[in-house]
Structure formats: C-alpha cells, structure tokens
Design an enzyme around this catalytic site. Structure first.
Site, PDB file in Angstrom:
ATOM      1  N   GLY A  58       0.828  -1.198   0.000  1.00 32.94           N
ATOM      2  CA  GLY A  58       0.000   0.000   0.000  1.00 32.94           C
ATOM      3  C   GLY A  58       0.861   1.246   0.000  1.00 32.94           C
ATOM      4  O   GLY A  58       1.514   1.546   0.998  1.00 32.94           O
ATOM      5  N   ASP A  83       1.661  -2.002  -4.871  1.00 31.81           N
ATOM      6  CA  ASP A  83       0.373  -1.316  -4.919  1.00 31.81           C
ATOM      7  C   ASP A  83      -0.141  -1.393  -6.352  1.00 31.81           C
ATOM      8  O   ASP A  83       0.631  -1.204  -7.292  1.00 31.81           O
ATOM      9  CB  ASP A  83       0.539   0.150  -4.498  1.00 31.81           C
ATOM     10  CG  ASP A  83      -0.779   0.820  -4.140  1.00 31.81           C
ATOM     11  OD1 ASP A  83      -1.762   0.657  -4.894  1.00 31.81           O
ATOM     12  OD2 ASP A  83      -0.828   1.530  -3.117  1.00 31.81           O
ATOM     13  N   GLY A  87      -6.376   2.632  -6.011  1.00 36.99           N
ATOM     14  CA  GLY A  87      -7.080   3.128  -4.844  1.00 36.99           C
ATOM     15  C   GLY A  87      -7.807   2.040  -4.086  1.00 36.99           C
ATOM     16  O   GLY A  87      -8.180   1.009  -4.653  1.00 36.99           O
ATOM     17  N   SER A 136      -1.034  -7.161  -3.985  1.00 35.23           N
ATOM     18  CA  SER A 136      -0.013  -7.791  -3.144  1.00 35.23           C
ATOM     19  C   SER A 136      -0.088  -9.310  -3.202  1.00 35.23           C
ATOM     20  O   SER A 136       0.936 -10.000  -3.191  1.00 35.23           O
ATOM     21  CB  SER A 136      -0.152  -7.311  -1.693  1.00 35.23           C
ATOM     22  OG  SER A 136      -1.219  -7.935  -1.025  1.00 35.23           O
ATOM     23  N   ASP A 153      -0.064  -1.539   4.936  1.00 37.79           N
ATOM     24  CA  ASP A 153      -0.886  -0.330   4.893  1.00 37.79           C
ATOM     25  C   ASP A 153      -1.729  -0.320   3.626  1.00 37.79           C
ATOM     26  O   ASP A 153      -1.889   0.710   2.975  1.00 37.79           O
ATOM     27  CB  ASP A 153       0.007   0.914   4.945  1.00 37.79           C
ATOM     28  CG  ASP A 153      -0.783   2.184   5.249  1.00 37.79           C
ATOM     29  OD1 ASP A 153      -1.874   2.080   5.835  1.00 37.79           O
ATOM     30  OD2 ASP A 153      -0.311   3.275   4.885  1.00 37.79           O
ATOM     31  N   HIS A 156      -8.190  -1.513   3.786  1.00 38.20           N
ATOM     32  CA  HIS A 156      -8.524  -1.806   5.177  1.00 38.20           C
ATOM     33  C   HIS A 156      -9.844  -2.553   5.332  1.00 38.20           C
ATOM     34  O   HIS A 156     -10.441  -2.544   6.414  1.00 38.20           O
ATOM     35  CB  HIS A 156      -8.569  -0.508   5.984  1.00 38.20           C
ATOM     36  CG  HIS A 156      -7.217   0.107   6.185  1.00 38.20           C
ATOM     37  ND1 HIS A 156      -6.053  -0.504   5.799  1.00 38.20           N
ATOM     38  CD2 HIS A 156      -6.851   1.302   6.731  1.00 38.20           C
ATOM     39  CE1 HIS A 156      -5.020   0.273   6.100  1.00 38.20           C
ATOM     40  NE2 HIS A 156      -5.484   1.381   6.664  1.00 38.20           N
ATOM     41  N   ARG A 163      -5.994 -10.968   3.650  1.00 35.59           N
ATOM     42  CA  ARG A 163      -5.256 -11.452   2.479  1.00 35.59           C
ATOM     43  C   ARG A 163      -3.805 -10.987   2.525  1.00 35.59           C
ATOM     44  O   ARG A 163      -2.888 -11.758   2.238  1.00 35.59           O
ATOM     45  CB  ARG A 163      -5.964 -10.956   1.229  1.00 35.59           C
ATOM     46  CG  ARG A 163      -5.688 -11.782  -0.020  1.00 35.59           C
ATOM     47  CD  ARG A 163      -6.719 -11.513  -1.092  1.00 35.59           C
ATOM     48  NE  ARG A 163      -6.918 -10.094  -1.322  1.00 35.59           N
ATOM     49  CZ  ARG A 163      -8.108  -9.509  -1.437  1.00 35.59           C
ATOM     50  NH1 ARG A 163      -9.212 -10.226  -1.310  1.00 35.59           N
ATOM     51  NH2 ARG A 163      -8.209  -8.223  -1.669  1.00 35.59           N
ATOM     52  N   ASP A 182      -2.719   2.233  10.962  1.00 31.55           N
ATOM     53  CA  ASP A 182      -4.150   2.452  11.206  1.00 31.55           C
ATOM     54  C   ASP A 182      -4.745   1.386  12.114  1.00 31.55           C
ATOM     55  O   ASP A 182      -5.822   0.838  11.846  1.00 31.55           O
ATOM     56  CB  ASP A 182      -4.924   2.508   9.881  1.00 31.55           C
ATOM     57  CG  ASP A 182      -4.557   3.732   9.057  1.00 31.55           C
ATOM     58  OD1 ASP A 182      -4.208   4.764   9.660  1.00 31.55           O
ATOM     59  OD2 ASP A 182      -4.609   3.660   7.819  1.00 31.55           O
TER      60      ASP A 182
END
Length: 223
Positions: A58, A83, A87, A136, A153, A156, A163, A182
């Site tokens: 991420g 990534d 988004g 990922s 990261d 979420h 995963r 987070d």
C-alpha cells in the site's frame, strides 16, 4: 584572522543530512500518515538488525515510501513498494476519500502511479525505491527473499487485510520488524481490519510487541 586562514569548522553553516532532507520531503508529501508515525516507521526501519529489503504493501502517492527510503539510504537497503495504484475502496466514486482529479479519463479509474512516481523522483530516491504495480497477493507467491521489515498499509477491508497478512507475514525474517498502520482498538476511531491483523499476529506467539506511535504498531518476529 587573515583572509588566508580557514574558517573554523564551528562557524561553517550546517549542512543538512540526506535523511533530514528526505524526512522533510516525506512530511510534505501527499498522504495520510502523520509525521510522528512516519518518523517512528523510519526509526524502526533504521533499527532492524537482520539483512533484507524493506517492503510496504500500500503506497498511495509515496509518502510512507520516503520515510522508508530515508532509513534505506542510511542502512544500504532497498525499499520495495507493492500497490495496484487503483485506490482502496474508500477512494472510489461515492466514497469518503474519493478525489476526481485522480481518475484517469482514458480508463475511468483511479490511477495514483504518476503521483507516486513524481513523489519518488522529486525526492531523488528512484535508485532506492522499487515500485511493483500489482495486487499484493499476486506478487507474494513470486517473492522468496526474507524481509527485514514489512509495512502493512493496504486496503482496510477485513477481507483484503487478512489477504495481505496471509500473503506476506510469513516472508518476514526472524528478527525482522512488522509494522501495521491504522490500528485502532476503539471502533469509534477507525476501521477494525488492521487491528484484527495486529491481534492475530500478536496472538500467534511468534511476535513480540515493540513501542508504537499513534496508530502505528510495531512487532518483532521472534521465531
């Protein structure tokens, strides 16, 4: 003092270190990581004693990659970022963090890769940061190098967080550091998927918790 005399070193203007410049660039870069958490990530990456690269799942526009790059510069490591740059769920149309300016009109989808590349290029760390553009779980089966640090990261949601955990945590070297962003024990403060990853990893008995900062949790793999 004559004109021929050298200027005493104590009177010379201080020259900022490369890490100082990179940390300042990271703080100024677009993204969602508070500077105190970013600097804690930098310190954690800098302190890892085992060999191996630093890998983050991420990347968004490269903010956290610069904190990791600052540590990599000091320790002679590489940073790998994973990534798809489309988004997460919350960045899609109709969601809280959707930004229409990030939509590629040619395909009608979010594309943060050009912004990520600009962040990395402007900071001068293209030689340190290796960007892999994919999901990922697509890269993980192809990855065989033990990681010194893994920074989770990504998306979420409960499904994607699990995963990422299943795909990557086992690839961390013994003695390596797992960083999870987070992590909010109180549901009123944020989503629970990263907290679930943190709890499952800690309850496995394979990790010891290190001091964290804010929503950043740090754990060292013991076995």
């Amino acid at each position: 003092m004559s004109e021929a005399d050298p200027v005493p070193p104590t009177l010379l203007p201080p020259v900022p270190s490369l890490s100082t410049e990179l940390l300042a660039a990271a703080q100024a870069a677009p993204g969602f990581m508070p500077d105190d958490e970013g600097r804690a990530l930098y310190e954690a990456a800098r302190a890892v004693a085992v060999p191996g690269p630093l890998l983050e799942v991420g990347s968004w526009m490269g903010k956290s990659a610069l904190y990791l790059a600052a540590a990599a510069r000091e320790t002679g490591r590489q940073v790998v970022t994973v990534d798809h740059h489309r988004g997460s769920e919350e960045h899609q149309p109709g969601w809280e963090y959707h930004d229409p300016s990030l939509v590629d009109p040619a395909v009608g989808r979010i594309d943060t890769l050009p912004h990520f590349r600009r962040t990395v290029a402007e900071a001068g760390v293209e030689d340190v940061v290796v960007a892999v553009v994919t999901r990922s779980e697509t890269l993980a089966p192809l990855w065989g190098t033990p990681l010194a640090l893994l920074f989770l990261d990504g998306s979420h949601t409960e499904e994607s967080a699990r995963r990422d955990q299943d795909a990557w945590v086992a690839k961390l070297a013994v003695g390596g550091t797992l960083a999870i962003h987070d992590v909010f024990p109180d549901p009123a403060e944020g989503g629970q998927a990263p907290y679930g990853v943190y709890r499952r990893v800690l309850e496995s008995g394979d990790f010891a918790e290190l001091p964290g900062t804010g929503s950043l949790r740090l754990l060292r793999r013991e076995r």
